[in-house]
Design a protein around this motif. Structure first.
Motif, PDB file in Angstrom:
ATOM      1  N   GLU A 104      -9.646  -0.746   7.087  1.00  0.00           N
ATOM      2  CA  GLU A 104      -8.951   0.507   7.376  1.00  0.00           C
ATOM      3  C   GLU A 104      -9.044   0.900   8.844  1.00  0.00           C
ATOM      4  N   TYR A 105      -9.885   0.188   9.619  1.00  0.00           N
ATOM      5  CA  TYR A 105     -10.034   0.484  11.039  1.00  0.00           C
ATOM      6  C   TYR A 105      -9.198  -0.508  11.861  1.00  0.00           C
ATOM      7  N   GLY A 106      -8.996  -0.189  13.120  1.00  0.00           N
ATOM      8  CA  GLY A 106      -8.236  -1.064  13.995  1.00  0.00           C
ATOM      9  C   GLY A 106      -9.078  -2.217  14.506  1.00  0.00           C
ATOM     10  N   MET A 107      -8.421  -3.326  14.843  1.00  0.00           N
ATOM     11  CA  MET A 107      -9.137  -4.502  15.334  1.00  0.00           C
ATOM     12  C   MET A 107      -9.878  -4.207  16.633  1.00  0.00           C
ATOM     13  N   GLU A 108      -9.269  -3.392  17.494  1.00  0.00           N
ATOM     14  CA  GLU A 108      -9.920  -3.077  18.766  1.00  0.00           C
ATOM     15  C   GLU A 108     -11.207  -2.286  18.540  1.00  0.00           C
ATOM     16  N   GLN A 109     -11.157  -1.325  17.607  1.00  0.00           N
ATOM     17  CA  GLN A 109     -12.359  -0.555  17.286  1.00  0.00           C
ATOM     18  C   GLN A 109     -13.460  -1.461  16.753  1.00  0.00           C
ATOM     19  N   ILE A 110     -13.094  -2.362  15.854  1.00  0.00           N
ATOM     20  CA  ILE A 110     -14.090  -3.243  15.238  1.00  0.00           C
ATOM     21  C   ILE A 110     -14.646  -4.215  16.267  1.00  0.00           C
ATOM     22  N   ALA A 111     -13.773  -4.749  17.121  1.00  0.00           N
ATOM     23  CA  ALA A 111     -14.225  -5.693  18.148  1.00  0.00           C
ATOM     24  C   ALA A 111     -15.233  -5.026  19.080  1.00  0.00           C
ATOM     25  N   THR A 112     -14.966  -3.766  19.450  1.00  0.00           N
ATOM     26  CA  THR A 112     -15.903  -3.029  20.306  1.00  0.00           C
ATOM     27  C   THR A 112     -17.241  -2.829  19.599  1.00  0.00           C
ATOM     28  N   ARG A 137      -5.577   5.283  -3.773  1.00  0.00           N
ATOM     29  CA  ARG A 137      -6.650   4.295  -3.689  1.00  0.00           C
ATOM     30  C   ARG A 137      -7.068   3.834  -5.091  1.00  0.00           C
ATOM     31  N   GLU A 138      -7.134   4.812  -6.024  1.00  0.00           N
ATOM     32  CA  GLU A 138      -7.504   4.489  -7.396  1.00  0.00           C
ATOM     33  C   GLU A 138      -6.474   3.559  -8.039  1.00  0.00           C
ATOM     34  N   ALA A 139      -5.194   3.838  -7.790  1.00  0.00           N
ATOM     35  CA  ALA A 139      -4.140   2.983  -8.337  1.00  0.00           C
ATOM     36  C   ALA A 139      -4.204   1.585  -7.735  1.00  0.00           C
ATOM     37  N   PHE A 140      -4.494   1.535  -6.423  1.00  0.00           N
ATOM     38  CA  PHE A 140      -4.612   0.237  -5.757  1.00  0.00           C
ATOM     39  C   PHE A 140      -5.751  -0.581  -6.349  1.00  0.00           C
ATOM     40  N   GLU A 141      -6.910   0.068  -6.547  1.00  0.00           N
ATOM     41  CA  GLU A 141      -8.064  -0.629  -7.111  1.00  0.00           C
ATOM     42  C   GLU A 141      -7.788  -1.087  -8.534  1.00  0.00           C
ATOM     43  N   HIS A 142      -7.059  -0.255  -9.301  1.00  0.00           N
ATOM     44  CA  HIS A 142      -6.721  -0.635 -10.673  1.00  0.00           C
ATOM     45  C   HIS A 142      -5.823  -1.874 -10.683  1.00  0.00           C
ATOM     46  N   ASN A 143      -4.816  -1.871  -9.823  1.00  0.00           N
ATOM     47  CA  ASN A 143      -3.925  -3.027  -9.750  1.00  0.00           C
ATOM     48  C   ASN A 143      -4.656  -4.269  -9.269  1.00  0.00           C
ATOM     49  N   ARG A 144      -5.556  -4.076  -8.328  1.00  0.00           N
ATOM     50  CA  ARG A 144      -6.337  -5.207  -7.812  1.00  0.00           C
ATOM     51  C   ARG A 144      -7.216  -5.791  -8.911  1.00  0.00           C
ATOM     52  N   LYS A 145      -7.796  -4.923  -9.731  1.00  0.00           N
ATOM     53  CA  LYS A 145      -8.617  -5.383 -10.832  1.00  0.00           C
ATOM     54  C   LYS A 145      -7.799  -6.196 -11.825  1.00  0.00           C
ATOM     55  N   LEU A 146      -6.580  -5.708 -12.135  1.00  0.00           N
ATOM     56  CA  LEU A 146      -5.701  -6.434 -13.047  1.00  0.00           C
ATOM     57  C   LEU A 146      -5.329  -7.799 -12.482  1.00  0.00           C
ATOM     58  N   ARG A 177      -4.007  22.127   2.855  1.00  0.00           N
ATOM     59  CA  ARG A 177      -3.170  20.959   3.096  1.00  0.00           C
ATOM     60  C   ARG A 177      -4.015  19.691   3.194  1.00  0.00           C
ATOM     61  N   GLU A 178      -5.164  19.795   3.871  1.00  0.00           N
ATOM     62  CA  GLU A 178      -6.051  18.644   4.014  1.00  0.00           C
ATOM     63  C   GLU A 178      -6.601  18.205   2.659  1.00  0.00           C
ATOM     64  N   GLN A 179      -6.896  19.190   1.792  1.00  0.00           N
ATOM     65  CA  GLN A 179      -7.414  18.860   0.468  1.00  0.00           C
ATOM     66  C   GLN A 179      -6.354  18.142  -0.363  1.00  0.00           C
ATOM     67  N   ARG A 180      -5.113  18.645  -0.285  1.00  0.00           N
ATOM     68  CA  ARG A 180      -4.034  17.982  -1.027  1.00  0.00           C
ATOM     69  C   ARG A 180      -3.826  16.557  -0.527  1.00  0.00           C
ATOM     70  N   ARG A 181      -3.914  16.390   0.772  1.00  0.00           N
ATOM     71  CA  ARG A 181      -3.747  15.053   1.346  1.00  0.00           C
ATOM     72  C   ARG A 181      -4.860  14.125   0.885  1.00  0.00           C
ATOM     73  N   SER A 182      -6.091  14.632   0.863  1.00  0.00           N
ATOM     74  CA  SER A 182      -7.224  13.820   0.415  1.00  0.00           C
ATOM     75  C   SER A 182      -7.083  13.433  -1.052  1.00  0.00           C
ATOM     76  N   ASP A 183      -6.627  14.397  -1.879  1.00  0.00           N
ATOM     77  CA  ASP A 183      -6.429  14.110  -3.300  1.00  0.00           C
ATOM     78  C   ASP A 183      -5.372  13.031  -3.498  1.00  0.00           C
ATOM     79  N   GLY A 184      -4.291  13.112  -2.708  1.00  0.00           N
ATOM     80  CA  GLY A 184      -3.227  12.112  -2.833  1.00  0.00           C
ATOM     81  C   GLY A 184      -3.703  10.730  -2.436  1.00  0.00           C
ATOM     82  N   ILE A 185      -4.495  10.662  -1.355  1.00  0.00           N
ATOM     83  CA  ILE A 185      -5.025   9.377  -0.910  1.00  0.00           C
ATOM     84  C   ILE A 185      -5.967   8.798  -1.945  1.00  0.00           C
ATOM     85  N   ALA A 186      -6.785   9.668  -2.556  1.00  0.00           N
ATOM     86  CA  ALA A 186      -7.718   9.208  -3.577  1.00  0.00           C
ATOM     87  C   ALA A 186      -6.978   8.620  -4.775  1.00  0.00           C
ATOM     88  N   LYS A 187      -5.884   9.271  -5.163  1.00  0.00           N
ATOM     89  CA  LYS A 187      -5.104   8.763  -6.295  1.00  0.00           C
ATOM     90  C   LYS A 187      -4.459   7.431  -5.965  1.00  0.00           C
TER      91      LYS A 187
END
Length: 259
Positions: free
Chosen positions: A39-47, A237-246, A225-235
């Motif tokens: 989730e981080y950029g390559m430049e950040q990780i390289a540093t 992420r959960e869907a992504f993990e579920h699909n990855r598990k399948l 607004r930040e809370q709604r955004r966080s909730d949406g990202i969490a959902k």
């Protein structure tokens, strides 16, 4: 989000970094670490990896890498954030704050207004750390913005200081300066226009109270607004993990049938 090719490149860099620190990192472990860092950029990780090679004396760990990645995102530490929040709580002062400081200050302000500075600090630090952790987990870059006060000189000074500290880019500083030095259209609107101009008039107590209410309403809306955004990202992420598990289960079943 790093692509699959970038994650593979990162896994190789992780193995090489571990080798320079005197130990081997398995390919599977490197792949997992690369996935967690995706989730981080390559430049950040390289540093961060360069810092690990220079500073670590033990094994390379995901925690050590994340610590260095996150420390370089420009967000102030909790104590500095609290000092900025205190300055912003003075309605005459102008301070450039991060989104996380503004949200945490909104949570702590009722306690601060009640006169409990110690309790307000504890509430702020807790809320600030949660906001920072969430922002870093989501890979959200730091965002600095002006919280204007009634002191007309301090507004421009705060923006210019933020520019010197690298918190605001030069074009943003120029844009703020242009807005803050614009003349109000009428004298009647000077008190309210003073929040974004360079020559404000002192508002009446009633107007000051109303402006404070508006400022608190904006902070509350930002928090919601930040809370709604966080909730949406969490959902998502959960869907992504579920699909990855399948997908992994399907892959295992395919391997079993081929065996």
């Amino acid at each position: 989000m790093l692509s699959c090719d970038q994650q593979a490149e990162l896994a190789a860099a992780l193995c090489a970094t571990a080798e320079t620190l005197g130990h081997a990192l398995s390919a599977s472990a490197a792949e997992l670490m690369a996935e967690d860092l995706a989730e981080y950029g390559m430049e950040q990780i390289a540093t961060a990896l360069r810092a690990c090679r220079k500073e670590l004396t033990g094994k390379l760990t995901l925690a050590a890498i994340l610590q260095r990645v996150q420390a370089a995102d420009g967000r102030p530490d909790p104590n500095e954030a609290w000092a900025l929040a205190l300055a912003a709580s003075d309605e005459f002062d102008s301070v450039v704050l991060t989104d996380e400081i503004q949200l945490a200050l909104g949570a702590a302000r009722p306690i601060l207004d009640a006169g409990d500075k110690v309790g307000a600090r504890m509430s702020f630090l807790s809320a600030y750390q949660r906001q920072v952790d969430t922002a870093r987990r989501e890979g959200k870059p730091v965002n600095w913005a002006l919280s204007p006060g009634f002191d007309q000189q301090r507004r421009v000074m705060a923006v210019e200081e933020a520019g010197r500290l690298g918190r605001l880019a030069a074009p943003v500083v120029e844009e703020y300066r242009a807005r803050l030095t614009h003349e109000p259209i009428t004298q009647d609107g000077a008190a309210i226009a003073g929040l974004i101009t360079g020559k404000s008039a002192m508002p009446s107590p009633e107007v000051r109270e109303r402006l404070q209410e508006i400022k608190q309403s904006v902070l509350a809306t930002q928090a919601e607004r930040e809370q709604r955004r966080s909730d949406g990202i969490a959902k998502r992420r959960e869907a992504f993990e579920h699909n990855r598990k399948l997908q992994l289960e399907a892959l295992e079943q395919l391997k079993e049938r081929r065996a």
